[in-house]
Design a protein around this motif. Structure first.
Motif, PDB file in Angstrom:
ATOM      1  N   SER A 184      40.047  42.319  37.824  1.00 52.81           N
ATOM      2  CA  SER A 184      40.183  40.872  37.643  1.00 52.81           C
ATOM      3  C   SER A 184      41.256  40.263  38.541  1.00 52.81           C
ATOM      4  O   SER A 184      41.156  39.104  38.924  1.00 52.81           O
ATOM      5  CB  SER A 184      40.405  40.517  36.166  1.00 52.81           C
ATOM      6  OG  SER A 184      41.610  41.057  35.709  1.00 52.81           O
ATOM      7  N   TYR A 185      42.268  41.044  38.927  1.00 54.02           N
ATOM      8  CA  TYR A 185      43.318  40.530  39.820  1.00 54.02           C
ATOM      9  C   TYR A 185      43.104  40.969  41.271  1.00 54.02           C
ATOM     10  O   TYR A 185      43.963  40.758  42.117  1.00 54.02           O
ATOM     11  CB  TYR A 185      44.705  40.981  39.332  1.00 54.02           C
ATOM     12  CG  TYR A 185      45.184  40.224  38.120  1.00 54.02           C
ATOM     13  CD1 TYR A 185      45.889  39.025  38.257  1.00 54.02           C
ATOM     14  CD2 TYR A 185      44.926  40.691  36.832  1.00 54.02           C
ATOM     15  CE1 TYR A 185      46.325  38.325  37.140  1.00 54.02           C
ATOM     16  CE2 TYR A 185      45.352  39.991  35.712  1.00 54.02           C
ATOM     17  CZ  TYR A 185      46.053  38.808  35.879  1.00 54.02           C
ATOM     18  OH  TYR A 185      46.489  38.113  34.766  1.00 54.02           O
ATOM     19  N   LYS A 186      41.960  41.629  41.512  1.00 51.88           N
ATOM     20  CA  LYS A 186      41.598  42.088  42.853  1.00 51.88           C
ATOM     21  C   LYS A 186      42.671  42.982  43.497  1.00 51.88           C
ATOM     22  O   LYS A 186      43.109  42.756  44.620  1.00 51.88           O
ATOM     23  CB  LYS A 186      41.262  40.900  43.763  1.00 51.88           C
ATOM     24  CG  LYS A 186      40.056  40.124  43.279  1.00 51.88           C
ATOM     25  CD  LYS A 186      39.696  38.974  44.174  1.00 51.88           C
ATOM     26  CE  LYS A 186      38.481  38.206  43.742  1.00 51.88           C
ATOM     27  NZ  LYS A 186      38.114  38.172  42.375  1.00 51.88           N
ATOM     28  N   VAL A 187      43.081  43.985  42.736  1.00 48.26           N
ATOM     29  CA  VAL A 187      44.064  44.955  43.216  1.00 48.26           C
ATOM     30  C   VAL A 187      43.338  46.296  43.381  1.00 48.26           C
ATOM     31  O   VAL A 187      42.547  46.684  42.522  1.00 48.26           O
ATOM     32  CB  VAL A 187      45.223  45.122  42.197  1.00 48.26           C
ATOM     33  CG1 VAL A 187      46.171  46.231  42.623  1.00 48.26           C
ATOM     34  CG2 VAL A 187      45.967  43.814  42.030  1.00 48.26           C
ATOM     35  N   LYS A 188      43.601  46.993  44.494  1.00 53.42           N
ATOM     36  CA  LYS A 188      42.996  48.316  44.703  1.00 53.42           C
ATOM     37  C   LYS A 188      43.448  49.239  43.584  1.00 53.42           C
ATOM     38  O   LYS A 188      44.597  49.192  43.155  1.00 53.42           O
ATOM     39  CB  LYS A 188      43.443  48.913  46.041  1.00 53.42           C
ATOM     40  CG  LYS A 188      42.686  48.391  47.225  1.00 53.42           C
ATOM     41  CD  LYS A 188      43.074  49.149  48.477  1.00 53.42           C
ATOM     42  CE  LYS A 188      43.950  48.277  49.335  1.00 53.42           C
ATOM     43  NZ  LYS A 188      44.448  48.918  50.532  1.00 53.42           N
TER      44      LYS A 188
END
Length: 114
Positions: free
Chosen positions: A63-67
């Motif tokens: 949801s936070y677009k973190v790898k």
């Protein structure tokens, strides 16, 4: 399969360097906060973490677009950064994040040379 050990070992060395450089956060709450604040560039979850923890961070990172990667075990992660067992690591530096993620997912051509 020989490249796998060296590649993973490189990732562990980089985690140690990131820790010494102050570009690493550990622990559930700290990593979660770094993800929510947009500071975490990569989250590493130990393979032996609970299913609940794995799901929580897989969902948060999405949801936070973190790898997000699942790698090693809690003892190996802890040893890599000179601490006791660690289930979660958050890398807060783009350079370290990219290098670590790449070494975990792609073998480099050079490593095939004997």
């Amino acid at each position: 399969m020989r490249w796998m050990t060296r590649t993973k070992h490189k990732a562990l060395q980089m985690l140690g360097m990131a820790m010494r450089a102050g570009k690493l956060v550990t622990g559930d709450e700290t990593v979660l906060k770094a993800v929510q604040q947009g500071k975490a560039k990569l989250v590493i979850v130990a393979g032996d973490a609970s299913d609940n923890t794995k799901k929580k961070f897989r969902d948060k990172c999405a949801s936070y677009k973190v790898k997000h990667v699942e790698a090693f075990d809690r003892i190996t992660l802890g040893e890599a950064i000179g601490k006791s067992e660690r289930v979660l690591l958050g890398v807060t530096d783009s350079g370290f994040s990219n290098s670590i993620a790449q070494s975990l997912t792609e073998p480099s051509e050079v490593e095939y040379i004997d």
